[in-house]
Design a protein around this motif. Sequence first.
Motif, PDB file in Angstrom:
ATOM      1  N   MET A   3       0.886  -1.132   0.020  1.00 60.29           N
ATOM      2  CA  MET A   3      -0.020  -0.029   0.053  1.00 60.29           C
ATOM      3  C   MET A   3       0.734   1.247  -0.002  1.00 60.29           C
ATOM      4  O   MET A   3       0.378   2.475  -0.214  1.00 60.29           O
ATOM      5  N   LYS A   4       2.085   1.095   0.272  1.00 62.68           N
ATOM      6  CA  LYS A   4       2.951   2.596   0.313  1.00 62.68           C
ATOM      7  C   LYS A   4       3.187   2.944  -1.220  1.00 62.68           C
ATOM      8  O   LYS A   4       3.129   2.597  -2.111  1.00 62.68           O
ATOM      9  N   ASP A   5       2.975   4.365  -1.079  1.00 64.64           N
ATOM     10  CA  ASP A   5       2.907   4.981  -2.178  1.00 64.64           C
ATOM     11  C   ASP A   5       4.392   5.668  -2.452  1.00 64.64           C
ATOM     12  O   ASP A   5       4.892   6.291  -1.319  1.00 64.64           O
ATOM     13  N   THR A   6       5.085   5.447  -3.530  1.00 62.94           N
ATOM     14  CA  THR A   6       6.204   6.286  -3.769  1.00 62.94           C
ATOM     15  C   THR A   6       6.247   7.256  -4.312  1.00 62.94           C
ATOM     16  O   THR A   6       5.571   7.756  -5.306  1.00 62.94           O
ATOM     17  N   THR A   7       6.609   8.404  -3.585  1.00 60.81           N
ATOM     18  CA  THR A   7       6.660   9.838  -4.183  1.00 60.81           C
ATOM     19  C   THR A   7       7.972  10.335  -4.452  1.00 60.81           C
ATOM     20  O   THR A   7       9.027  10.018  -3.712  1.00 60.81           O
ATOM     21  N   VAL A   8       8.363  10.792  -5.687  1.00 68.72           N
ATOM     22  CA  VAL A   8       9.624  11.334  -5.922  1.00 68.72           C
ATOM     23  C   VAL A   8       9.371  13.098  -6.154  1.00 68.72           C
ATOM     24  O   VAL A   8       8.720  13.439  -6.771  1.00 68.72           O
ATOM     25  N   GLU A   9      10.379  13.591  -5.415  1.00 71.54           N
ATOM     26  CA  GLU A   9      10.460  15.103  -5.383  1.00 71.54           C
ATOM     27  C   GLU A   9      10.918  15.629  -6.794  1.00 71.54           C
ATOM     28  O   GLU A   9      12.015  15.042  -7.225  1.00 71.54           O
ATOM     29  N   PRO A  10      10.393  16.345  -7.493  1.00 78.33           N
ATOM     30  CA  PRO A  10      10.799  16.734  -8.775  1.00 78.33           C
ATOM     31  C   PRO A  10      12.179  17.736  -8.319  1.00 78.33           C
ATOM     32  O   PRO A  10      12.404  18.501  -7.307  1.00 78.33           O
ATOM     33  N   GLY A  11      13.078  17.601  -9.210  1.00 78.07           N
ATOM     34  CA  GLY A  11      14.377  18.056  -9.088  1.00 78.07           C
ATOM     35  C   GLY A  11      15.380  17.215  -9.880  1.00 78.07           C
ATOM     36  O   GLY A  11      15.236  16.355 -10.191  1.00 78.07           O
ATOM     37  N   THR A  12      16.777  17.697  -9.379  1.00 75.07           N
ATOM     38  CA  THR A  12      17.720  17.033  -9.952  1.00 75.07           C
ATOM     39  C   THR A  12      18.472  16.157  -8.940  1.00 75.07           C
ATOM     40  O   THR A  12      18.463  16.615  -7.762  1.00 75.07           O
ATOM     41  N   TYR A  13      19.055  15.076  -9.484  1.00 78.16           N
ATOM     42  CA  TYR A  13      19.657  13.965  -8.495  1.00 78.16           C
ATOM     43  C   TYR A  13      21.257  14.049  -8.936  1.00 78.16           C
ATOM     44  O   TYR A  13      21.734  12.896  -8.669  1.00 78.16           O
ATOM     45  N   GLU A  14      21.804  14.741  -9.492  1.00 74.88           N
ATOM     46  CA  GLU A  14      23.151  14.775 -10.223  1.00 74.88           C
ATOM     47  C   GLU A  14      24.125  14.922  -8.840  1.00 74.88           C
ATOM     48  O   GLU A  14      23.750  15.591  -7.747  1.00 74.88           O
ATOM     49  N   LEU A  15      25.052  14.059  -8.689  1.00 75.55           N
ATOM     50  CA  LEU A  15      26.174  14.272  -7.901  1.00 75.55           C
ATOM     51  C   LEU A  15      26.779  15.512  -8.037  1.00 75.55           C
ATOM     52  O   LEU A  15      27.546  16.113  -7.110  1.00 75.55           O
ATOM     53  N   ASP A  16      26.695  16.201  -9.000  1.00 76.32           N
ATOM     54  CA  ASP A  16      27.596  17.457  -9.335  1.00 76.32           C
ATOM     55  C   ASP A  16      27.311  18.720  -8.285  1.00 76.32           C
ATOM     56  O   ASP A  16      27.941  19.701  -7.930  1.00 76.32           O
ATOM     57  N   GLU A  17      25.903  18.569  -8.021  1.00 76.36           N
ATOM     58  CA  GLU A  17      25.332  19.465  -7.345  1.00 76.36           C
ATOM     59  C   GLU A  17      25.313  19.423  -5.874  1.00 76.36           C
ATOM     60  O   GLU A  17      24.927  20.109  -5.059  1.00 76.36           O
ATOM     61  N   VAL A  18      25.861  18.370  -5.373  1.00 77.44           N
ATOM     62  CA  VAL A  18      26.119  17.893  -4.029  1.00 77.44           C
ATOM     63  C   VAL A  18      27.423  18.770  -3.389  1.00 77.44           C
ATOM     64  O   VAL A  18      28.119  18.455  -3.953  1.00 77.44           O
ATOM     65  N   ALA A  19      27.110  19.531  -2.480  1.00 72.65           N
ATOM     66  CA  ALA A  19      28.266  20.259  -1.675  1.00 72.65           C
ATOM     67  C   ALA A  19      28.728  19.520  -0.667  1.00 72.65           C
ATOM     68  O   ALA A  19      28.217  18.971  -0.060  1.00 72.65           O
ATOM     69  N   PRO A  20      30.200  19.647  -0.438  1.00 72.39           N
ATOM     70  CA  PRO A  20      30.928  18.619   0.618  1.00 72.39           C
ATOM     71  C   PRO A  20      30.525  19.444   1.830  1.00 72.39           C
ATOM     72  O   PRO A  20      30.414  20.755   2.029  1.00 72.39           O
TER      73      PRO A  20
END
Length: 91
Positions: free
Chosen positions: A67-84
């Motif tokens: 019954m769990k509903d999978t929700t995905v937030e809109p946006g980018t999931y690129e590793l280049d945008e992850v800040a240290p």
Amino acid sequence: MTETNSRRRRAGGIILLACVIIAVILFVLANLGVIAAGLFMLLLLALIVVGIICLGIAFFAIPMYIMKDTTVEPGTYELDEVAPVNKGNDH
């Protein structure tokens, strides 16, 4: 005189303790089959209880997962945008 009595008491206590230990060992050896059957029954009971718990968890978890509903937030999931986090500074 009191020293002799206390030595006798200690010796008597040690002999009594040795007799009790020997009696317990003989009792266990005489009833080894009954004790083994009792331990086997306790192990079987523990396995049954664990099995019932596992079935109960599965009974509740599987429908909740379906019954769990999978929700995905809109946006980018690129590793280049992850800040240290520490920005190059080590402790």
